[in-house]
Design a protein around this motif. Structure first.
Motif, PDB file in Angstrom:
ATOM      1  N   LEU A  69       0.725  -1.331  -0.136  1.00 35.29           N
ATOM      2  CA  LEU A  69       0.430  -0.112  -0.180  1.00 35.29           C
ATOM      3  C   LEU A  69       0.758   1.565  -0.016  1.00 35.29           C
ATOM      4  O   LEU A  69       0.798   2.162  -0.747  1.00 35.29           O
ATOM      5  N   HIS A  70       2.058   1.068   0.568  1.00 32.04           N
ATOM      6  CA  HIS A  70       2.615   2.402   0.606  1.00 32.04           C
ATOM      7  C   HIS A  70       3.436   2.637  -1.147  1.00 32.04           C
ATOM      8  O   HIS A  70       3.996   3.675  -0.869  1.00 32.04           O
ATOM      9  N   LEU A  71       3.064   1.845  -1.952  1.00 32.81           N
ATOM     10  CA  LEU A  71       3.412   1.963  -2.748  1.00 32.81           C
ATOM     11  C   LEU A  71       2.836   2.096  -4.179  1.00 32.81           C
ATOM     12  O   LEU A  71       3.382   2.365  -5.392  1.00 32.81           O
ATOM     13  N   ALA A  72       1.394   2.508  -3.452  1.00 26.85           N
ATOM     14  CA  ALA A  72       0.477   2.148  -4.306  1.00 26.85           C
ATOM     15  C   ALA A  72       0.165   3.657  -5.532  1.00 26.85           C
ATOM     16  O   ALA A  72      -0.181   3.218  -7.084  1.00 26.85           O
ATOM     17  N   ASP A  73       1.086   4.483  -5.427  1.00 24.78           N
ATOM     18  CA  ASP A  73       0.980   5.704  -5.944  1.00 24.78           C
ATOM     19  C   ASP A  73       2.356   5.881  -6.944  1.00 24.78           C
ATOM     20  O   ASP A  73       2.599   6.386  -7.336  1.00 24.78           O
ATOM     21  N   HIS A  74       2.928   4.866  -6.407  1.00 22.37           N
ATOM     22  CA  HIS A  74       4.123   4.397  -7.561  1.00 22.37           C
ATOM     23  C   HIS A  74       4.698   3.931  -8.421  1.00 22.37           C
ATOM     24  O   HIS A  74       3.574   3.142  -8.994  1.00 22.37           O
ATOM     25  N   PRO A  75       5.260   4.284 -10.003  1.00 24.18           N
ATOM     26  CA  PRO A  75       5.536   3.954 -10.661  1.00 24.18           C
ATOM     27  C   PRO A  75       5.722   2.409 -10.995  1.00 24.18           C
ATOM     28  O   PRO A  75       6.381   2.359 -10.147  1.00 24.18           O
ATOM     29  N   VAL A  76       5.565   1.221 -11.947  1.00 27.57           N
ATOM     30  CA  VAL A  76       5.575   0.126 -10.914  1.00 27.57           C
ATOM     31  C   VAL A  76       6.953  -0.170 -12.161  1.00 27.57           C
ATOM     32  O   VAL A  76       8.146  -1.012 -11.768  1.00 27.57           O
ATOM     33  N   SER A  77       7.566   0.960 -12.687  1.00 25.43           N
ATOM     34  CA  SER A  77       8.555   1.004 -13.941  1.00 25.43           C
ATOM     35  C   SER A  77      10.073   0.907 -12.246  1.00 25.43           C
ATOM     36  O   SER A  77      11.665   1.010 -12.281  1.00 25.43           O
ATOM     37  N   GLU A  78       9.640   1.803 -10.748  1.00 23.15           N
ATOM     38  CA  GLU A  78      10.338   1.971  -9.739  1.00 23.15           C
ATOM     39  C   GLU A  78      10.830   1.039  -8.652  1.00 23.15           C
ATOM     40  O   GLU A  78      11.229   1.417  -8.202  1.00 23.15           O
ATOM     41  N   ILE A  79       9.577  -0.164  -8.280  1.00 25.36           N
ATOM     42  CA  ILE A  79       9.865  -1.106  -7.634  1.00 25.36           C
ATOM     43  C   ILE A  79      10.683  -1.678  -7.871  1.00 25.36           C
ATOM     44  O   ILE A  79      11.256  -2.227  -9.116  1.00 25.36           O
ATOM     45  N   ALA A  80      11.541  -2.756  -6.911  1.00 23.54           N
ATOM     46  CA  ALA A  80      11.984  -4.212  -6.837  1.00 23.54           C
ATOM     47  C   ALA A  80      10.685  -4.954  -7.835  1.00 23.54           C
ATOM     48  O   ALA A  80       9.815  -5.396  -7.928  1.00 23.54           O
ATOM     49  N   TYR A  81      12.010  -6.155  -8.339  1.00 26.91           N
ATOM     50  CA  TYR A  81      11.106  -7.294  -9.499  1.00 26.91           C
ATOM     51  C   TYR A  81      10.454  -8.524  -8.673  1.00 26.91           C
ATOM     52  O   TYR A  81       9.202  -8.446  -8.315  1.00 26.91           O
ATOM     53  N   GLY A  82      11.128  -8.620  -6.766  1.00 31.07           N
ATOM     54  CA  GLY A  82      10.354  -8.858  -6.419  1.00 31.07           C
ATOM     55  C   GLY A  82       8.433  -8.605  -5.839  1.00 31.07           C
ATOM     56  O   GLY A  82       8.031  -9.281  -5.893  1.00 31.07           O
ATOM     57  N   GLU A  83       9.026  -6.849  -5.811  1.00 29.87           N
ATOM     58  CA  GLU A  83       7.399  -6.452  -5.685  1.00 29.87           C
ATOM     59  C   GLU A  83       6.284  -5.903  -6.774  1.00 29.87           C
ATOM     60  O   GLU A  83       4.931  -6.152  -6.659  1.00 29.87           O
ATOM     61  N   LYS A  84       7.011  -6.795  -7.978  1.00 29.93           N
ATOM     62  CA  LYS A  84       6.511  -6.866  -9.000  1.00 29.93           C
ATOM     63  C   LYS A  84       5.876  -7.970  -8.747  1.00 29.93           C
ATOM     64  O   LYS A  84       4.298  -8.141  -9.279  1.00 29.93           O
ATOM     65  N   ARG A  85       6.692  -8.965  -8.660  1.00 30.88           N
ATOM     66  CA  ARG A  85       5.892 -10.265  -7.854  1.00 30.88           C
ATOM     67  C   ARG A  85       4.312  -9.774  -7.801  1.00 30.88           C
ATOM     68  O   ARG A  85       3.388 -11.134  -7.788  1.00 30.88           O
ATOM     69  N   ARG A  86       4.577  -9.068  -6.237  1.00 33.71           N
ATOM     70  CA  ARG A  86       3.524  -9.332  -5.632  1.00 33.71           C
ATOM     71  C   ARG A  86       2.503  -8.055  -6.225  1.00 33.71           C
ATOM     72  O   ARG A  86       1.661  -8.394  -5.716  1.00 33.71           O
ATOM     73  N   VAL A  87       2.824  -7.531  -6.961  1.00 32.33           N
ATOM     74  CA  VAL A  87       1.707  -6.752  -7.865  1.00 32.33           C
ATOM     75  C   VAL A  87       0.709  -7.632  -8.139  1.00 32.33           C
ATOM     76  O   VAL A  87      -0.226  -7.538  -8.676  1.00 32.33           O
ATOM     77  N   GLU A  88       1.321  -8.391  -9.986  1.00 31.84           N
ATOM     78  CA  GLU A  88       0.873  -9.252 -10.577  1.00 31.84           C
ATOM     79  C   GLU A  88      -0.366 -10.386  -9.108  1.00 31.84           C
ATOM     80  O   GLU A  88      -1.126 -10.349  -9.769  1.00 31.84           O
ATOM     81  N   LEU A  89       0.872 -10.529  -8.249  1.00 28.70           N
ATOM     82  CA  LEU A  89      -0.012 -11.575  -6.997  1.00 28.70           C
ATOM     83  C   LEU A  89      -1.722 -10.597  -6.668  1.00 28.70           C
ATOM     84  O   LEU A  89      -2.826 -11.011  -6.776  1.00 28.70           O
ATOM     85  N   ALA A  90      -1.106  -9.477  -6.321  1.00 35.60           N
ATOM     86  CA  ALA A  90      -2.186  -8.313  -5.897  1.00 35.60           C
ATOM     87  C   ALA A  90      -3.496  -8.563  -7.164  1.00 35.60           C
ATOM     88  O   ALA A  90      -4.801  -8.749  -7.277  1.00 35.60           O
ATOM     89  N   MET A  91      -3.359  -8.809  -8.811  1.00 30.18           N
ATOM     90  CA  MET A  91      -3.595  -8.185  -9.230  1.00 30.18           C
ATOM     91  C   MET A  91      -4.751  -9.538  -9.684  1.00 30.18           C
ATOM     92  O   MET A  91      -5.992  -9.209 -10.224  1.00 30.18           O
ATOM     93  N   ALA A  92      -4.190 -10.607  -9.202  1.00 34.49           N
ATOM     94  CA  ALA A  92      -5.253 -11.724  -9.822  1.00 34.49           C
ATOM     95  C   ALA A  92      -6.205 -11.822  -8.882  1.00 34.49           C
ATOM     96  O   ALA A  92      -7.338 -12.285  -8.879  1.00 34.49           O
ATOM     97  N   LEU A  93      -5.217 -11.922  -7.171  1.00 31.10           N
ATOM     98  CA  LEU A  93      -6.084 -12.268  -6.166  1.00 31.10           C
ATOM     99  C   LEU A  93      -7.763 -10.653  -5.792  1.00 31.10           C
ATOM    100  O   LEU A  93      -8.350 -10.937  -5.674  1.00 31.10           O
ATOM    101  N   ALA A  94      -7.309  -9.892  -6.593  1.00 31.81           N
ATOM    102  CA  ALA A  94      -8.001  -8.539  -6.315  1.00 31.81           C
ATOM    103  C   ALA A  94      -9.794  -8.962  -6.895  1.00 31.81           C
ATOM    104  O   ALA A  94     -10.395  -8.662  -6.951  1.00 31.81           O
ATOM    105  N   GLN A  95      -9.401 -10.243  -8.751  1.00 29.90           N
ATOM    106  CA  GLN A  95     -10.473 -10.757  -8.868  1.00 29.90           C
ATOM    107  C   GLN A  95     -11.262 -12.034  -7.562  1.00 29.90           C
ATOM    108  O   GLN A  95     -12.597 -12.053  -8.806  1.00 29.90           O
ATOM    109  N   LYS A  96     -10.697 -12.098  -6.753  1.00 30.60           N
ATOM    110  CA  LYS A  96     -11.300 -12.909  -5.747  1.00 30.60           C
ATOM    111  C   LYS A  96     -11.775 -13.897  -6.291  1.00 30.60           C
ATOM    112  O   LYS A  96     -12.777 -14.668  -6.968  1.00 30.60           O
TER     113      LYS A  96
END
Length: 251
Positions: free
Chosen positions: A143-170
């Motif tokens: 959540l603390h990175l919600a307003d950051h561009p994906v290009s600025e975050i680490a690879y492991g964080e990108k993996r978590r974003v992708e997981l978040a996108m999948a989980l958001a769809q319940k």
């Protein structure tokens, strides 16, 4: 009266896919129960991601049937399977790197709505989806990175974003294609904990090469080789099977 929910989340019946003269999935048949944690293993080129692509609708099989909670989805487009409760991540991360984390998750949620076709509307119009996106990012610790561009975050964080996108769809069925690939030890621990915390209402099917970590999450295992199911069953029985050692574990 509400009809009973089918016992199987996913049924795959005699699935075949060929490219030219090469058959990459051959007569694959599987039944996966609701809430099950299934691990798909096999050497490189065994057909694991091809199988996922057929389940998700990214690739059409040449023959066979795919049923999601008893509904034949073999001919359905990916977005229609998503509406029935199927979500996935990819071996190669597929994010909009110029957009923020919040926008990426919001776009994933927007794809489940009829209004997804109204692309002229700015994302700020969908305030409820933005709120849901932020809640989901909070569940994966971003959540603390919600307003950051994906290009600025680490690879492991990108993996978590992708997981978040999948989980958001319940999702009712979640396909995870190598979710731990390329992660550091600490990142693997974080993502493993996130996967372990997924509610039992969601069936989780995972491809993963990090066997020590993946086996901690799996209850059942399917071994593929040359597009065929070689061994399938309870985790300990599959790992103890001499065919698994010969084909995959290298003992």
């Amino acid at each position: 009266m509400t009809p009973p929910t089918p016992n199987h989340a996913l049924e795959i019946i005699e699935l075949n896919k060929a490219f030219g003269g090469l058959r990459v999935t051959q007569n694959i048949s599987l039944k996966i129960l609701q809430g099950e944690r299934r691990l798909i293993i096999g050497p490189n080129g065994a057909g694991k991601t091809t199988l996922f692509n057929q389940i998700s609708g990214d690739m059409r099989p040449n023959s066979g049937t795919i049923k999601l909670f008893g509904t034949d989805v073999t001919a359905l487009a990916p977005y229609r399977r998503a509406h029935l409760g199927l979500s996935r991540t990819y071996q190669i991360i597929t994010l909009f790197t110029a957009d923020t984390l919040e926008h990426n998750v919001t776009l994933g949620l927007l794809g489940l709505r009829p209004s997804r076709w109204q692309m002229w509307r700015p994302l700020s119009f969908y305030r409820d989806l933005a709120s849901e996106a932020r809640r989901t990012l909070d569940t994966v610790g971003l959540l603390h990175l919600a307003d950051h561009p994906v290009s600025e975050i680490a690879y492991g964080e990108k993996r978590r974003v992708e997981l978040a996108m999948a989980l958001a769809q319940k999702p009712r069925v979640l396909l995870l294609d190598e979710p731990l690939a390329g992660l550091s030890n600490s990142e693997r621990t974080t993502v493993k904990s996130l996967i372990a915390s997924i509610p039992r209402q969601t069936t989780v099917i995972m491809i993963e090469h990090d066997m020590d970590t993946a086996l901690d999450l799996a209850e059942t295992v399917t071994l593929l080789n040359y597009g065929r199911v070689i061994v399938d069953g309870a985790r300990n029985a599959v790992i103890a099977d001499e065919r698994t050692r010969e084909v995959y574990l290298g003992d």
